[in-house]
Design a protein around this motif. Structure first.
Motif, mmCIF file in Angstrom:
data_model
loop_
_atom_site.group_PDB
_atom_site.id
_atom_site.type_symbol
_atom_site.label_atom_id
_atom_site.label_comp_id
_atom_site.label_asym_id
_atom_site.label_seq_id
_atom_site.Cartn_x
_atom_site.Cartn_y
_atom_site.Cartn_z
ATOM 1 N N ASP A 11 0.832 -1.203 0.000
ATOM 2 C CA ASP A 11 0.000 0.000 0.000
ATOM 3 C C ASP A 11 0.869 1.257 0.000
ATOM 4 N N TYR A 12 1.950 1.242 0.794
ATOM 5 C CA TYR A 12 2.827 2.406 0.858
ATOM 6 C C TYR A 12 3.501 2.643 -0.485
ATOM 7 N N ARG A 13 3.983 1.582 -1.111
ATOM 8 C CA ARG A 13 4.618 1.702 -2.428
ATOM 9 C C ARG A 13 3.641 2.305 -3.428
ATOM 10 N N ALA A 14 2.414 1.813 -3.442
ATOM 11 C CA ALA A 14 1.392 2.347 -4.349
ATOM 12 C C ALA A 14 1.111 3.814 -4.045
ATOM 13 N N ALA A 15 1.086 4.176 -2.766
ATOM 14 C CA ALA A 15 0.828 5.565 -2.382
ATOM 15 C C ALA A 15 1.971 6.478 -2.828
ATOM 16 N N VAL A 16 3.219 6.013 -2.719
ATOM 17 C CA VAL A 16 4.365 6.810 -3.173
ATOM 18 C C VAL A 16 4.289 7.025 -4.681
ATOM 19 N N ILE A 17 4.034 5.965 -5.417
ATOM 20 C CA ILE A 17 3.935 6.075 -6.877
ATOM 21 C C ILE A 17 2.805 7.018 -7.271
ATOM 22 N N GLN A 18 1.660 6.905 -6.612
ATOM 23 C CA GLN A 18 0.547 7.806 -6.929
ATOM 24 C C GLN A 18 0.890 9.240 -6.565
ATOM 25 N N GLY A 19 1.585 9.426 -5.445
ATOM 26 C CA GLY A 19 2.003 10.766 -5.054
ATOM 27 C C GLY A 19 2.915 11.397 -6.089
ATOM 28 N N LEU A 20 3.840 10.623 -6.635
ATOM 29 C CA LEU A 20 4.721 11.137 -7.686
ATOM 30 C C LEU A 20 3.930 11.525 -8.930
ATOM 31 N N ARG A 21 2.981 10.693 -9.308
ATOM 32 C CA ARG A 21 2.129 11.012 -10.461
ATOM 33 C C ARG A 21 1.323 12.283 -10.205
ATOM 34 N N ASP A 22 0.761 12.388 -8.998
ATOM 35 C CA ASP A 22 -0.037 13.565 -8.648
ATOM 36 C C ASP A 22 0.821 14.833 -8.661
ATOM 37 N N LEU A 23 2.040 14.728 -8.141
ATOM 38 C CA LEU A 23 2.940 15.877 -8.156
ATOM 39 C C LEU A 23 3.263 16.290 -9.591
ATOM 40 N N ALA A 24 3.588 15.324 -10.441
ATOM 41 C CA ALA A 24 3.902 15.629 -11.839
ATOM 42 C C ALA A 24 2.707 16.283 -12.533
ATOM 43 N N ALA A 25 1.510 15.756 -12.310
ATOM 44 C CA ALA A 25 0.306 16.332 -12.917
ATOM 45 C C ALA A 25 0.065 17.741 -12.399
ATOM 46 N N PHE A 26 0.271 17.945 -11.100
ATOM 47 C CA PHE A 26 0.084 19.271 -10.520
ATOM 48 C C PHE A 26 1.047 20.273 -11.130
ATOM 49 N N LEU A 27 2.317 19.906 -11.198
ATOM 50 C CA LEU A 27 3.319 20.820 -11.759
ATOM 51 C C LEU A 27 3.049 21.108 -13.229
ATOM 52 N N GLU A 28 2.601 20.106 -13.956
ATOM 53 C CA GLU A 28 2.277 20.308 -15.366
ATOM 54 C C GLU A 28 1.079 21.239 -15.536
ATOM 55 N N ALA A 29 0.092 21.117 -14.651
ATOM 56 C CA ALA A 29 -1.118 21.936 -14.732
ATOM 57 C C ALA A 29 -0.923 23.348 -14.164
ATOM 58 N N ASN A 30 0.154 23.552 -13.428
ATOM 59 C CA ASN A 30 0.405 24.842 -12.777
ATOM 60 C C ASN A 30 1.807 25.340 -13.125
ATOM 61 N N PRO A 31 2.012 25.808 -14.348
ATOM 62 C CA PRO A 31 3.353 26.190 -14.788
ATOM 63 C C PRO A 31 3.941 27.379 -14.017
ATOM 64 N N ALA A 32 3.135 28.127 -13.287
ATOM 65 C CA ALA A 32 3.659 29.250 -12.507
ATOM 66 C C ALA A 32 4.348 28.779 -11.221
ATOM 67 N N VAL A 33 4.077 27.557 -10.805
ATOM 68 C CA VAL A 33 4.720 27.011 -9.604
ATOM 69 C C VAL A 33 6.153 26.635 -9.973
ATOM 70 N N PRO A 34 7.152 27.215 -9.282
ATOM 71 C CA PRO A 34 8.543 26.917 -9.635
ATOM 72 C C PRO A 34 8.943 25.486 -9.261
ATOM 73 N N VAL A 35 9.914 24.990 -9.994
ATOM 74 C CA VAL A 35 10.500 23.682 -9.675
ATOM 75 C C VAL A 35 11.962 23.922 -9.272
ATOM 76 N N PRO A 36 12.573 22.982 -8.584
ATOM 77 C CA PRO A 36 13.968 23.167 -8.165
ATOM 78 C C PRO A 36 14.887 23.450 -9.354
ATOM 79 N N ARG A 37 15.917 24.245 -9.106
ATOM 80 C CA ARG A 37 16.889 24.576 -10.150
ATOM 81 C C ARG A 37 18.028 23.577 -10.197
ATOM 82 N N HIS A 38 17.957 22.559 -9.391
ATOM 83 C CA HIS A 38 18.989 21.528 -9.350
ATOM 84 C C HIS A 38 18.332 20.170 -9.520
ATOM 85 N N ASP A 39 19.140 19.163 -9.729
ATOM 86 C CA ASP A 39 18.594 17.815 -9.896
ATOM 87 C C ASP A 39 17.790 17.405 -8.666
#
Length: 115
Positions: free
Chosen positions: A5-33
């Motif tokens: 369940d935790y593994r699935a939650a981490v993977i979903q969280g990563l997907r949700d974060l990517a979707a959020f950042l893609e949908a909100n281009p004004a939100v900055p992302v880190p300037r480093h790796d």
């Protein structure tokens, strides 16, 4: 929560974060790796190195031997500026860190008047 369940939650969280950042281009992302970091369960150096080597095989990479001089054994797979890294901090490096920080916070410098 189970490990599955935790593994699935981490993977979903990563997907949700990517979707959020893609949908909100004004939100900055880190300037480093960005590194998704995994530490193996602490054990002997041999056990931890074996775990990192096992993960390296799963990632299809070879651990970088130059990290050994820093007391680390790691395997990294990069996806552009985003990476997955499995890192073992070996016993001598942990001991050195403990020695370096042993008196942290114990010495309070005197205030020096700037005048």
């Amino acid at each position: 929560m189970t490990t599955t369940d935790y593994r699935a939650a981490v993977i979903q969280g990563l997907r949700d974060l990517a979707a959020f950042l893609e949908a909100n281009p004004a939100v900055p992302v880190p300037r480093h790796d960005v590194t998704f970091l995994y530490f193996p369960t602490r054990g002997t150096d041999t056990e931890m190195i074996a775990e990192i080597d096992r993960i390296a095989t799963l990632l299809g990479v070879t651990p970088d031997p130059s990290d050994t001089i820093y007391g680390h054994h790691k395997a990294r797979l990069a996806f552009g500026p985003v990476g997955y890294e499995a890192l073992a901090i070996l016993a001598a490096r942990r001991a050195q860190h403990a020695a370096d920080t042993r008196y942290s916070g114990c010495v309070i410098p005197e205030a020096v008047d700037a005048a």
